[in-house]
Scaffold this motif. Structure first.
Motif, PDB file in Angstrom:
ATOM      1  N   ASN A 108       0.812  -1.218   0.000  1.00 41.73           N
ATOM      2  CA  ASN A 108       0.000   0.000   0.000  1.00 41.73           C
ATOM      3  C   ASN A 108       0.849   1.274   0.000  1.00 41.73           C
ATOM      4  N   GLY A 109       1.902   1.262  -0.806  1.00 39.88           N
ATOM      5  CA  GLY A 109       2.698   2.461  -0.954  1.00 39.88           C
ATOM      6  C   GLY A 109       4.095   2.163  -1.445  1.00 39.88           C
ATOM      7  N   GLY A 110       4.768   3.179  -1.920  1.00 39.30           N
ATOM      8  CA  GLY A 110       6.122   3.006  -2.407  1.00 39.30           C
ATOM      9  C   GLY A 110       6.164   2.335  -3.771  1.00 39.30           C
ATOM     10  N   ASP A 111       7.312   1.742  -4.088  1.00 44.61           N
ATOM     11  CA  ASP A 111       7.501   1.069  -5.376  1.00 44.61           C
ATOM     12  C   ASP A 111       6.942  -0.347  -5.277  1.00 44.61           C
ATOM     13  N   MET A 112       5.623  -0.463  -5.381  1.00 44.31           N
ATOM     14  CA  MET A 112       4.963  -1.756  -5.188  1.00 44.31           C
ATOM     15  C   MET A 112       5.313  -2.746  -6.288  1.00 44.31           C
ATOM     16  N   THR A 113       5.362  -2.274  -7.530  1.00 41.44           N
ATOM     17  CA  THR A 113       5.725  -3.163  -8.629  1.00 41.44           C
ATOM     18  C   THR A 113       7.177  -3.603  -8.500  1.00 41.44           C
TER      19      THR A 113
END
Length: 199
Positions: A178-183
């Motif tokens: 739920n935040g940041g560079d999730m991919t």
């Protein structure tokens, strides 16, 4: 509303993901069962995965509910457009729910169940891209260095979900972010699991 829209491609010539297809499926389920689509989905989840904590809107807001984060800050909505509910915009669940569902799918794969075959057999092979080589009835089919891997991703504002299934080893994993560079996180986890699946 969609009756006047043109096709993206001729039927049978190509394949693409379509949220509206899942909305239409939800409508068909309601007409067939004479009850809301999510009641039938809930019954199926309990039948295959046992008790779970997945909720469908409308629901009282849980005390502990992860919210999305992005460049603009926190996203506090608990669901997206209800018109797309059957495509996944109105359900919330836990990592444990995702793991439990992954285990059920692995069991179906190991039993060579017809449900698994339908979920993982694309009607046609797509050109190779960064995500998959085809879609079965609900699962993406991916090629990881000659090994077939299956899964499905979910995306909402500031949140993403990933599931990957490795039937040849009986391993599955679910990832909620739920935040940041999730991919980027998913790619790192995928690389770690790719070495396990080749063992």
């Amino acid at each position: 509303e969609f009756a006047g829209e043109e096709l993206l491609h001729q039927t049978g010539s190509d394949q693409s993901y379509c949220n509206f297809g899942y909305v239409l499926l939800g409508l068909l389920i309601e007409q067939w069962s004479k009850e809301p689509w999510h009641h039938r989905v809930n019954q199926c989840l309990k039948l295959f995965a046992g008790e779970h904590s997945i909720l469908f809107w409308p629901f009282p807001k849980p005390e502990k509910l992860a919210v999305g984060h992005g460049p603009e800050g926190v996203w506090n909505r608990t669901h997206l457009a209800l018109s797309n509910a059957a495509a996944g915009t109105s359900a919330v669940g836990t990592a444990s729910d995702l793991a439990r569902f992954g285990k059920v799918l692995i069991q179906l794969a190991q039993a060579d169940d017809p449900i698994w075959q339908a979920m993982t057999t694309p009607p046609l092979k797509m050109p190779r891209n960064e995500r998959c080589i085809g879609f079965g009835e609900g699962l993406m089919v991916m090629d990881w260095g000659g090994h077939q891997v299956f899964g499905h991703d979910g995306l909402t504002i500031g949140q993403q979900a990933f599931m990957r299934l490795f039937p040849q080893t009986g391993i599955s994993y679910g990832l909620l972010a739920n935040g940041g560079d999730m991919t980027g996180l998913q790619v790192a986890v995928a690389k770690a699991f790719s070495s396990i699946t080749k063992a």
